[in-house]
Write a protein that holds these residues in place. Structure first.
Motif, short mmCIF file in Angstrom:
data_model
loop_
_atom_site.label_atom_id
_atom_site.label_comp_id
_atom_site.label_asym_id
_atom_site.label_seq_id
_atom_site.Cartn_x
_atom_site.Cartn_y
_atom_site.Cartn_z
N ALA B 39 19.28 -71.79 32.40
CA ALA B 39 20.19 -70.71 32.78
C ALA B 39 19.91 -69.61 32.27
N VAL B 40 20.19 -68.47 33.04
CA VAL B 40 19.89 -67.05 32.39
C VAL B 40 21.32 -66.48 32.37
N ALA B 41 21.62 -66.11 31.16
CA ALA B 41 23.23 -65.50 30.99
C ALA B 41 23.04 -64.03 31.04
N GLU B 42 24.15 -63.68 31.92
CA GLU B 42 24.41 -62.14 32.13
C GLU B 42 24.12 -61.48 30.84
N GLY B 43 23.28 -60.54 30.93
CA GLY B 43 23.04 -59.59 29.52
C GLY B 43 22.07 -60.07 28.58
N GLU B 44 21.74 -61.33 28.64
CA GLU B 44 20.57 -61.58 27.51
C GLU B 44 19.36 -61.22 28.03
N PHE B 45 18.63 -61.25 27.03
CA PHE B 45 17.16 -61.00 27.06
C PHE B 45 16.43 -62.20 26.54
N LEU B 46 15.88 -63.01 27.84
CA LEU B 46 15.32 -64.14 27.59
C LEU B 46 13.69 -64.24 27.70
N ALA B 47 13.28 -64.96 26.64
CA ALA B 47 11.64 -64.63 26.80
C ALA B 47 11.30 -66.05 27.12
N LEU B 48 10.31 -66.33 28.05
CA LEU B 48 9.91 -67.46 28.49
C LEU B 48 8.44 -67.46 27.87
N LEU B 49 8.33 -68.58 27.04
CA LEU B 49 7.21 -68.68 26.33
C LEU B 49 6.38 -69.80 26.48
N GLY B 50 5.15 -69.85 26.98
CA GLY B 50 4.43 -71.03 27.08
C GLY B 50 2.73 -70.71 27.26
N PRO B 51 2.10 -71.94 27.07
CA PRO B 51 0.63 -71.79 27.30
C PRO B 51 0.16 -71.18 28.65
N SER B 52 -1.09 -70.68 28.84
CA SER B 52 -1.21 -70.19 30.06
C SER B 52 -1.36 -71.18 30.96
N GLY B 53 -1.03 -71.00 32.19
CA GLY B 53 -1.06 -72.00 33.19
C GLY B 53 0.08 -72.89 33.40
N CYS B 54 0.87 -72.89 32.46
CA CYS B 54 2.21 -73.80 32.64
C CYS B 54 3.14 -73.63 33.49
N CYS B 194 20.85 -54.28 31.69
CA CYS B 194 20.64 -55.19 32.80
C CYS B 194 20.21 -56.57 31.80
N THR B 195 20.07 -57.75 32.54
CA THR B 195 19.73 -58.94 32.07
C THR B 195 17.97 -59.01 32.19
N VAL B 196 17.10 -59.37 31.22
CA VAL B 196 15.82 -59.44 31.21
C VAL B 196 15.48 -60.96 31.12
N VAL B 197 14.37 -61.29 32.16
CA VAL B 197 13.74 -62.40 31.77
C VAL B 197 12.18 -62.21 31.46
N PHE B 198 11.67 -62.24 30.42
CA PHE B 198 10.36 -61.74 30.16
C PHE B 198 9.24 -62.78 29.78
N VAL B 199 8.47 -62.93 30.43
CA VAL B 199 7.32 -64.04 30.46
C VAL B 199 6.29 -63.45 29.20
N THR B 200 5.79 -64.24 28.38
CA THR B 200 4.71 -63.81 27.63
C THR B 200 4.12 -65.09 27.16
N HIS B 201 3.02 -65.10 26.35
CA HIS B 201 2.52 -66.07 25.68
C HIS B 201 2.24 -65.56 24.20
N SER B 202 2.71 -64.54 23.90
CA SER B 202 2.82 -64.35 22.40
C SER B 202 4.04 -64.54 21.79
N VAL B 203 4.00 -65.36 20.95
CA VAL B 203 5.07 -65.82 19.87
C VAL B 203 5.72 -64.53 19.47
N TYR B 204 5.11 -63.78 18.64
CA TYR B 204 5.76 -62.67 18.06
C TYR B 204 6.30 -61.63 19.06
N GLU B 205 5.90 -61.30 20.13
CA GLU B 205 6.35 -60.85 21.34
C GLU B 205 7.85 -61.08 21.83
N ALA B 206 7.72 -62.57 21.80
CA ALA B 206 8.86 -63.21 22.60
C ALA B 206 9.99 -63.13 21.46
N VAL B 207 9.80 -63.19 20.27
CA VAL B 207 10.86 -63.49 19.26
C VAL B 207 11.19 -61.87 19.11
#
Ligand SMILES: Nc1ncnc2c1ncn2[C@@H]1O[C@H](COP(=O)(O)OP(=O)(O)O)[C@@H](O)[C@H]1O
Ligand SMILES: [Mg+2]
Lengths: 265, 265
Positions: B39-54, B194-207
């Motif tokens: 669930a993506v909440a209004e106003g949050e910055f959600l990072a989606l972290l995972g190995p490539s190809g997941c 705005c609300t952001v969903v941000f995909v990355t495979h970098s742990v540091y960037e995500a946090v």
């Protein structure tokens, strides 16, 4: 040419003109000297100077013939370029249209023009045969290039247009056609080179039928009459016409590519 | 606020988009996603972290409506259907190569039928917002990778979307540029709300960027863990050495390793 352009120096560009020019001058001089020294008669091999004099003397006959050939070539070429792009757009709009018509485009392309031209002459007459022959040889390269180009649009950009609910017309004019422009330019360049060949082949075939006043017909005529100096003069004119078409098409295509693929490559 | 929150981590605001039991199998038999609950909440910055190809990109495409799920349900997809409700930044800047910066930023408005002269002010404001005013007339190939990405972000924001989807937008950039764009992105999110969903495979960037990290498993992808990032809203370079930040990175990193455990490298 492109290598000289990449070198970028004025010297390289100068050499690009100077060297072929020197080769031409040397060849013509040797030719002229050979004819003069060996005493070869003009009906066997006319000297370059004789060819030029014939060109000037026969200009009243050759100029209208050149006009006829150029007009029909340019008309056929322009219709083929426009028709190829329109047909390419139409066939990529509908899977069914593509399935229905692509085989015929291929059949037209693989059937040698020389084989079709005699049929065309019977039903269409000489002028229309030349025009149609030019169209037939020039159409397919433009069609094939257009279809390939329209499909080559960046899939991510395509997704972007989908995301923003682009209409089919917006997608065509703002994404697909601009993406296809360099492809279309390449197809048009090929078609330009082929179109004069198409005209000459048709005039040869039609000329054998006894009518026609294009430049290729003058070549056939001069050959029958063993008027070798005029034969050479006509070939020279055809060659210049070919270079002219090539130059015009190249400049137009380069402009098209610069506008729609500004990063080059 | 109404009703009980489905998920403790997004308890602060109602969900803007939610995925329930979402699966995605492609025609070639690849099962990219299986049982994704998010669930993506209004106003949050959600990072989606995972190995490539997941399946991270697949999740974004499903939210954007560019693909249809083969199982489960997505609520809030209507956002995509509503004009300008959604912005999408691809992994590559994905700009029209023949259009200058201003025209590229104008594209979403143009596709929505907005006249250019009504958009000029908004385009200028967007270019200022992302820090590329002064380059309005430049073509994409004249810009650096970082600046091209700024143009892509300006384009995504020009419709004032409620939800901004970003797919590894900075993965191809050098570290210094990436850090600067990270900080600028946080400022942009603040200014636009705005609300952001941000995909990355970098742990540091995500946090560093997010208020919440969702860690995905290897393919078939699902949400393995969610980590709330309880760091101050104002973040800068000092945070990169903050023990709390580093502890969260270690936690996310461990989750990522767990995601990879048991799957072939
Ligand atoms: N259109 C497609 N057709 C078939 N397989 C696909 C397609 N798109 C993605 N996949 C596969 O689905 C999996 C997940 O892809 P993706 O979402 O791009 O992963 P990620 O973004 O996490 O790297 C990959 O194994 C990929 O090869
Ligand atoms: Mg991806």
């Amino acid at each position: 040419m492109s290598r000289a352009a990449r070198a970028g120096s004025a010297g390289a560009r100068f050499a690009g003109w100077l060297l072929p020019g020197a080769v031409l001058a040397a060849t013509l001089a040797a030719w002229e000297a050979f004819v003069a020294l060996s005493g070869t008669p003009a009906y066997v091999l006319p000297a370059p100077s004789r060819v030029l004099r014939t060109l000037a003397a026969d200009w009243p006959v050759l100029a209208p013939a050149l006009g006829v050939t150029l007009r029909l070539t340019l008309a056929g070429f322009a219709s083929a370029a426009a028709g190829g792009v329109l047909m390419g757009v139409a066939l990529t709009r509908s899977r069914w249209a593509e399935l229905a018509f692509s085989p015929y485009a291929v059949i037209l392309q693989v059937t040698p023009l020389v084989a079709i031209a005699p049929i065309l002459v019977i039903y269409a007459g000489v002028t229309a045969t030349v025009y149609l022959s030019v169209f037939l040889v020039a159409f397919f390269p433009v069609l094939a290039a257009t279809m390939a180009g329209l499909r080559a649009a960046d899939p991510a950009l395509s997704d972007l247009f989908r995301l923003y609910r682009a209409t089919p017309a917006q997608r065509l004019f703002q994404l697909e056609l601009p993406s296809a422009a360099p492809f279309i330019a390449a197809g048009v360049r090929t078609a330009g080179g082929l179109s004069l060949i198409g005209a000459v082949v048709a005039e040869f075939v039609a000329g054998a039928g006894g009518a026609g006043s294009g430049l290729a017909y003058r070549i056939v005529e001069a050959s029958y009459r063993l008027n070798v100096p005029r034969l050479f003069a006509s070939v020279l004119l055809i060659c210049v016409a070919g270079l002219l078409i090539y130059a015009i098409v190249s400049v137009a295509c380069a402009a098209l590519v610069r506008r729609w693929r500004p990063q080059g490559g | 606020m109404t009703g009980a929150p489905a998920r403790p981590l997004s308890a602060t605001a109602p969900a803007l988009v939610s995925l329930a039991g979402v699966g995605k199998a492609f025609d070639n038999g690849v099962v990219a996603l299986q049982g994704v609950d998010l669930a993506v909440a209004e106003g949050e910055f959600l990072a989606l972290l995972g190995p490539s190809g997941c399946g991270k990109t697949t999740v974004l495409r499903l939210i954007a409506g560019l693909d249809e799920p083969s199982a489960g349900a997505i609520a809030g997809q209507a956002l995509a259907a509503r004009e300008g409700g959604l912005g999408y930044v691809f992994q590559d800047a994905t700009l029209l190569p023949w259009a200058n910066v201003a025209d590229n930023v104008f594209l979403p408005l143009r596709l929505a039928g907005v006249a250019r002269r009504d958009a000029d002010e908004r385009i200028a404001a967007m270019l200022r917002l992302v820090g590329i005013d002064g380059f309005a007339g430049a073509l994409p190939h004249q810009l650096s990778g970082g600046m091209r990405m700024r143009v892509a972000i300006a384009r995504a924001l020009v419709t004032r979307p409620r939800l901004l989807l970003m797919d590894e937008p900075f993965a191809a950039l050098d570290e210094i540029t990436r850090f600067r764009l990270n900080d600028d992105l946080l400022r942009l999110k603040h200014e636009t709300g705005c609300t952001v969903v941000f995909v990355t495979h970098s742990v540091y960037e995500a946090v560093y960027l997010s208020t919440r990290v969702a860690v995905m498993s290897a393919r078939p992808g699902r949400i393995l863990r969610e980590i709330a990032v309880d760091l101050p809203a104002r973040r800068d370079d000092a945070l990169r050495r903050d023990p709390a930040y580093l502890a969260l990175c270690a936690e996310a990193s461990a989750a990522l390793h767990a995601a990879l455990a048991g799957s072939p490298a």
